[in-house]
Design a protein around this motif. Structure first.
Motif, PDB file in Angstrom:
ATOM      1  N   PHE A 231      10.958 -30.969 -41.436  1.00  0.00           N
ATOM      2  CA  PHE A 231      10.542 -30.260 -42.649  1.00  0.00           C
ATOM      3  C   PHE A 231       9.549 -31.077 -43.467  1.00  0.00           C
ATOM      4  O   PHE A 231       8.652 -30.525 -44.092  1.00  0.00           O
ATOM      5  CB  PHE A 231      11.774 -29.924 -43.498  1.00  0.00           C
ATOM      6  CG  PHE A 231      12.570 -28.765 -42.971  1.00  0.00           C
ATOM      7  CD1 PHE A 231      12.149 -27.463 -43.180  1.00  0.00           C
ATOM      8  CD2 PHE A 231      13.746 -28.967 -42.262  1.00  0.00           C
ATOM      9  CE1 PHE A 231      12.879 -26.384 -42.707  1.00  0.00           C
ATOM     10  CE2 PHE A 231      14.481 -27.899 -41.773  1.00  0.00           C
ATOM     11  CZ  PHE A 231      14.044 -26.603 -41.995  1.00  0.00           C
ATOM     12  N   LYS A 284      13.387 -22.263 -43.365  1.00  0.00           N
ATOM     13  CA  LYS A 284      14.324 -22.537 -44.465  1.00  0.00           C
ATOM     14  C   LYS A 284      15.392 -21.452 -44.556  1.00  0.00           C
ATOM     15  O   LYS A 284      16.572 -21.741 -44.765  1.00  0.00           O
ATOM     16  CB  LYS A 284      13.560 -22.653 -45.785  1.00  0.00           C
ATOM     17  CG  LYS A 284      12.768 -23.956 -45.913  1.00  0.00           C
ATOM     18  CD  LYS A 284      12.006 -24.021 -47.224  1.00  0.00           C
ATOM     19  CE  LYS A 284      11.258 -25.350 -47.360  1.00  0.00           C
ATOM     20  NZ  LYS A 284      10.445 -25.415 -48.604  1.00  0.00           N
ATOM     21  N   HIS A 287      17.722 -21.970 -41.687  1.00  0.00           N
ATOM     22  CA  HIS A 287      18.558 -23.161 -41.878  1.00  0.00           C
ATOM     23  C   HIS A 287      19.772 -22.845 -42.744  1.00  0.00           C
ATOM     24  O   HIS A 287      20.857 -23.423 -42.554  1.00  0.00           O
ATOM     25  CB  HIS A 287      17.727 -24.281 -42.506  1.00  0.00           C
ATOM     26  CG  HIS A 287      18.391 -25.615 -42.430  1.00  0.00           C
ATOM     27  ND1 HIS A 287      19.175 -26.122 -43.440  1.00  0.00           N
ATOM     28  CD2 HIS A 287      18.412 -26.558 -41.434  1.00  0.00           C
ATOM     29  CE1 HIS A 287      19.633 -27.313 -43.095  1.00  0.00           C
ATOM     30  NE2 HIS A 287      19.194 -27.598 -41.880  1.00  0.00           N
TER      31      HIS A 287
END
Length: 384
Positions: A231, A284, A287
């Motif tokens: 990331f 994101k 995740h």
């Protein structure tokens, strides 16, 4: 002891004052025995001539394997005993499909020793209106490799494929599937709908937005682990892939099994992809759902999502978007590449991002897109 039939004999002829090598070669039309006689100066020469004659006859006579049909020999002697042990399961599946669909139905019942150049040439020629050049070439390669194997193992004396010419396909090359701007927008809006079990939405809908913005293959995204995602640097490392292949175990409950390869499709497929803002946002969101598991695309139990499941979900998305045409999941990869070309990115860079083994592959796949971009660029210039 009596000599075994067909072994022949060597003796001295007083009448001709020569040594004779004699062997029974069958029967005349009246039923009397027919002999081949070779006259020599010495006993040693006669024995040598007899051995040479029998060896030549043996070479000309097809052995038991040569009497098998092409299908039987390819399936039992070449595919299962040789190729299955030396190929990746996914590659073996493709080879087996070529034999099952293109070869066996047409010339599979002909004996190995009886197949001619004309049989194979006709098979390939008849394929030209219906099949792509790739399928025709795969058929040729399979036959050539099988007959080469048969020659090396003394099953037959000559490979008939060696004199065959690979014909050119008459089929018009199908253009790749690329989503229109309207279709892309519809997919994006559909994928982000909140998931509620039994109600609607998609648990891993953002996976398709990730594919649309990275050009990953479906096997690559299914094998992607969170350890491969950075990331901070905004990169994804592609270093493995997954395939679903036919189960070869007769006692297995499932038709397919999932195999993870620690090496991607080609050497250049092992790559690092920089991720844009949309891909970062998709990661994101994913995740939040699967971050505690190993795989980026994990089931609720933490296991890997299989490519077949991913492809079926994409079909559902398109159905809900009311698309007139249903695309394969690979269309997302093609759309990514097309977007890059439309933004003026060069072939070499696009090829690297896609993980192709050469730029020529990229060019051949996207030639229509590249030519359209060139035409648009020239149209912008009123005068040089």
């Amino acid at each position: 002891m009596r000599r075994e039939k067909g072994n022949g004999s060597v003796f001295y002829s007083e009448k001709r004052e020569q040594w004779v090598a004699c062997v029974n070669i069958g029967y005349n039309s009246n039923g009397t025995r027919k002999f081949k006689r070779m006259y020599c100066k010495t006993e040693q020469e006669a024995k040598k001539r007899l051995r040479e004659y029998k060896n030549n006859i043996a070479k000309q006579q097809p052995n038991e394997l040569a009497k098998l049909s092409l299908e039987s020999y390819m399936r039992n002697q070449w595919l299962e005993k040789t190729k299955e042990k030396s190929m990746k399961p996914s590659s073996y599946d493709r080879l087996e499909r070529t034999c099952e669909h293109q070869i066996f139905p047409v010339i599979g019942d002909i004996q190995m020793c009886s197949i001619t150049v004309n049989d194979i040439q006709k098979l390939l020629n008849d394929m030209t209106p219906m099949y792509s050049q790739s399928v025709i070439k795969k058929t040729y390669d399979a036959l050539n490799a099988c007959f080469d194997f048969a020659v090396k193992n003394d099953v037959i004396t000559k490979n008939p494929v060696g004199s065959v010419t690979v014909p050119k396909s008459e089929r018009i090359t199908k253009e790749i599937d690329i989503l229109s701007d309207e279709e892309k927008q519809a997919v994006k809006e559909e994928c982000v709908k909140p998931f509620k079990r039994g109600v609607g939405g998609y648990r891993l809908g953002y996976a398709f937005i990730l594919l649309l913005n990275t050009g990953m293959r479906e096997g690559e995204i299914c094998a992607l682990e969170w350890a491969d995602v950075n990331f901070e640097k905004r990169t994804i490392r592609i270093n493995k892939t997954v395939s679903e292949v036919m189960t070869r175990d007769d006692s297995a409950d499932t038709k397919y099994e999932t195999i993870v390869y620690n090496e991607p499709k080609t050497k250049n497929s092992n790559r690092v992809i920089p991720i844009n803002a949309a891909a970062l946002d998709a990661l994101k969101h994913l995740h939040e759902i699967t971050g505690s598991f190993k795989y980026v695309l994990s089931t609720a139990n933490g296991t890997m999502v299989k490519p077949r499941k991913l492809a079926n979900t994409f079909k559902t998305i398109q159905k809900n978007c009311r698309f007139e045409k249903t695309y394969g999941i690979h269309a997302l990869r093609h759309t990514f590449a097309s977007n890059l070309f439309n933004k003026g990115i060069d072939v070499k860079t696009v090829s690297t991002l896609l993980g192709h083994s050469s730029t020529s592959i990229t060019y051949n796949i996207y030639i229509h897109v590249i030519e359209d971009v060139k035409a648009q660029a020239v149209a912008l210039i009123d005068e040089v």
